[in-house]
Design a protein around this motif. Structure first.
Motif, short mmCIF file in Angstrom:
data_model
loop_
_atom_site.label_atom_id
_atom_site.label_comp_id
_atom_site.label_asym_id
_atom_site.label_seq_id
_atom_site.Cartn_x
_atom_site.Cartn_y
_atom_site.Cartn_z
N LYS A 131 50.34 43.67 29.53
CA LYS A 131 51.17 43.97 30.69
C LYS A 131 50.51 43.38 31.93
CE LYS A 131 53.42 47.95 32.89
NZ LYS A 131 54.80 47.49 32.58
N PRO A 132 51.24 42.64 32.76
CA PRO A 132 50.62 42.03 33.94
C PRO A 132 50.31 43.07 35.01
CG PRO A 132 52.98 41.61 33.94
CD PRO A 132 52.67 42.25 32.62
N LEU A 133 49.17 42.93 35.65
CA LEU A 133 48.80 43.81 36.75
C LEU A 133 49.44 43.29 38.03
CD1 LEU A 133 46.95 46.30 37.38
CD2 LEU A 133 45.26 44.65 38.20
N GLN A 134 50.30 44.09 38.64
CA GLN A 134 51.01 43.67 39.84
C GLN A 134 50.13 43.83 41.08
OE1 GLN A 134 53.78 42.12 39.44
NE2 GLN A 134 54.11 42.67 37.30
N LEU A 135 50.50 43.14 42.15
CA LEU A 135 49.69 43.16 43.35
C LEU A 135 49.56 44.57 43.94
CD1 LEU A 135 48.09 41.39 45.35
CD2 LEU A 135 50.19 41.19 46.70
N ASN A 136 50.64 45.33 43.94
CA ASN A 136 50.55 46.70 44.47
C ASN A 136 49.64 47.58 43.62
OD1 ASN A 136 52.53 46.62 42.37
ND2 ASN A 136 53.33 48.58 43.06
N GLN A 137 49.60 47.30 42.32
CA GLN A 137 48.69 48.04 41.44
C GLN A 137 47.25 47.61 41.69
OE1 GLN A 137 50.62 46.83 37.77
NE2 GLN A 137 51.45 48.88 37.48
N LEU A 138 47.04 46.32 41.92
CA LEU A 138 45.71 45.83 42.26
C LEU A 138 45.20 46.54 43.51
CD1 LEU A 138 43.48 43.62 41.69
CD2 LEU A 138 44.67 42.23 43.40
N LEU A 142 45.01 40.53 34.10
CA LEU A 142 44.64 39.97 35.39
C LEU A 142 45.21 38.58 35.55
CD1 LEU A 142 40.90 41.14 35.56
CD2 LEU A 142 42.94 42.29 36.45
N ARG A 143 45.07 37.76 34.52
CA ARG A 143 45.59 36.39 34.58
C ARG A 143 47.12 36.38 34.62
NH1 ARG A 143 43.73 31.19 30.94
NH2 ARG A 143 42.40 30.77 32.70
N ARG A 144 47.75 37.23 33.82
CA ARG A 144 49.21 37.30 33.83
C ARG A 144 49.70 37.82 35.17
NH1 ARG A 144 52.83 39.87 29.82
NH2 ARG A 144 54.19 38.27 30.65
N GLY A 145 48.97 38.78 35.74
CA GLY A 145 49.36 39.32 37.03
C GLY A 145 49.30 38.26 38.12
N PHE A 146 48.23 37.48 38.12
CA PHE A 146 48.12 36.42 39.13
C PHE A 146 49.20 35.36 38.94
CE2 PHE A 146 46.73 32.20 40.40
CZ PHE A 146 46.52 32.42 41.76
N ALA A 147 49.47 34.97 37.68
CA ALA A 147 50.49 33.96 37.43
C ALA A 147 51.85 34.44 37.90
CB ALA A 147 50.53 33.62 35.94
N SER A 148 52.14 35.71 37.68
CA SER A 148 53.42 36.27 38.13
C SER A 148 53.49 36.29 39.65
CB SER A 148 53.59 37.69 37.58
OG SER A 148 53.61 37.69 36.17
N TRP A 149 52.39 36.69 40.28
CA TRP A 149 52.36 36.71 41.75
C TRP A 149 52.55 35.31 42.31
CZ3 TRP A 149 49.08 34.11 45.01
CH2 TRP A 149 49.18 34.43 46.38
N LEU A 179 48.33 49.81 27.94
CA LEU A 179 49.11 48.58 27.74
C LEU A 179 48.47 47.37 28.41
CD1 LEU A 179 52.74 49.94 28.31
CD2 LEU A 179 51.51 49.65 26.15
N TYR A 180 47.37 47.59 29.14
CA TYR A 180 46.72 46.50 29.88
C TYR A 180 45.49 46.01 29.12
CZ TYR A 180 49.67 48.01 33.76
OH TYR A 180 50.75 48.34 34.54
N SER A 181 45.16 44.75 29.34
CA SER A 181 43.96 44.16 28.74
C SER A 181 43.38 43.15 29.72
CB SER A 181 44.29 43.49 27.41
OG SER A 181 44.97 42.26 27.62
#
Length: 318
Positions: free
Chosen positions: A102-109, A261-268, A255-257
């Motif tokens: 699951k991607p980590l979103q910016l607000n979650q970061l 972090l990489r998926r979250g950045f790519a999505s952002w 659900l996170y691994s």
């Protein structure tokens, strides 16, 4: 170990070497296979584990067996028709959708970082050095991992002597070898200094608090606040990340691994207008297929643009 053995060992990345050794041990010890193996025994090994192991895991086991036979001077049984046919049959009868972190979103970061900042202050006021160091390390790991889109193994291999960081300006991280770097050219990645959620500031604060001068950046910390000489084990990164998320109130932390972090950045990046070539160059992806595995569906046109870029690259190569 003589020099020849040292050079041969250096030709294979340590985590790849360890995973291959584990695969060989699974075939020979846990399953009871014999080496050198026959094509029939390899096919039966695949069939035996078809319902319990993923196709990607089975492919990895075959790669390990292939390397062992080639290095020992034996014919490679994994390339025989019967083995290939069995693997195709497993794919047909046991299709499985690839599990993605699951991607980590910016607000979650931001939520996790705010929790870590509060925890750092509390630990410092209570004189709990071990907790303070752990929170500072985790904050640096989290922010650098996100803004640089690093994989877990890159975070564990990063060394202080290969990092140059200047507060308010930015930092560079050098890796003597990265995934896909078969010629050992080395790769340098740059990370920005930001007004908030800054990876540079978090890194400098961690290095200052730990008083580290060289060696691995991210290490284990015992209950007395002693920082290990060894880097964090790659298998410990997921528990560290999930604990941060859980303590900060992020739901479904399991659900996170490390890939989150990489998926979250790519999505952002894609949702903020980064074109695909820029994103690929920044993260270090060498092909479009790799990028497509990480770009999140938050940008409904991202996969279309990636597929278009892939077609363009294929046309140029003709």
């Amino acid at each position: 170990m003589d020099k020849l053995d040292q050079y041969l060992e250096a030709a294979t990345r340590s985590n790849t070497r360890q995973s291959y050794q584990s695969a060989i041990r699974h075939f020979e010890v846990e399953w009871g296979g014999f080496l050198p193996a026959t094509a029939d025994s390899v096919a039966r090994y695949l069939a035996h584990h078809a319902e319990t192991l993923s196709v990607n895991t089975l492919r990895h086991r075959l790669a390990a067996l292939a390397q062992w036979h080639i290095e020992q001077g034996f014919p490679d049984p994994t390339k025989t028709p019967v083995v290939r046919k069995v693997l195709r049959g497993i794919q047909a009868l046991h299709p499985a959708q690839e599990k993605r972190a699951k991607p980590l979103q910016l607000n979650q970061l931001e939520q996790v970082t705010n929790w870590l900042d509060t925890a750092i202050v509390k630990a410092r006021d209570e004189g709990k050095r071990s907790a303070e160091l752990r929170h500072r390390r985790d904050k640096a790991l989290l922010l650098l991992g996100f803004w640089r889109g690093f994989r877990g193994d890159e975070l564990t291999r990063l060394r202080i002597e290969h990092v140059q960081a200047v507060a308010g300006e930015g930092m560079t991280c050098y890796f003597p070898q990265t995934k896909g770097d078969r010629t050992y050219q080395g790769t340098t990645f740059k990370a920005p200094a930001l007004s908030r959620l800054c990876p540079v500031e978090a890194y400098l604060e961690w290095i200052c608090a730990s008083q580290l001068e060289n060696g691995p950046v991210f290490r284990g910390i015992d209950r007395w606040g002693h920082v290990s000489d060894e880097a964090l084990c790659i298998d410990s990164l997921i528990p560290v990340l999930r604990k941060m998320l859980k303590n900060s109130g992020i739901p479904s932390s399991e659900l996170y691994s490390g890939h989150s972090l990489r998926r979250g950045f790519a999505s952002w990046a894609t949702s903020n207008g980064w074109d695909m070539k820029t994103l690929m160059e920044y993260v270090g992806w060498r092909n479009v297929q790799s990028a497509m595995r990480y770009v999140d569906a938050a940008d409904p046109f991202a996969n279309y643009r990636l597929q278009t870029l892939q077609v363009q690259n294929e046309e140029l190569q003709k």
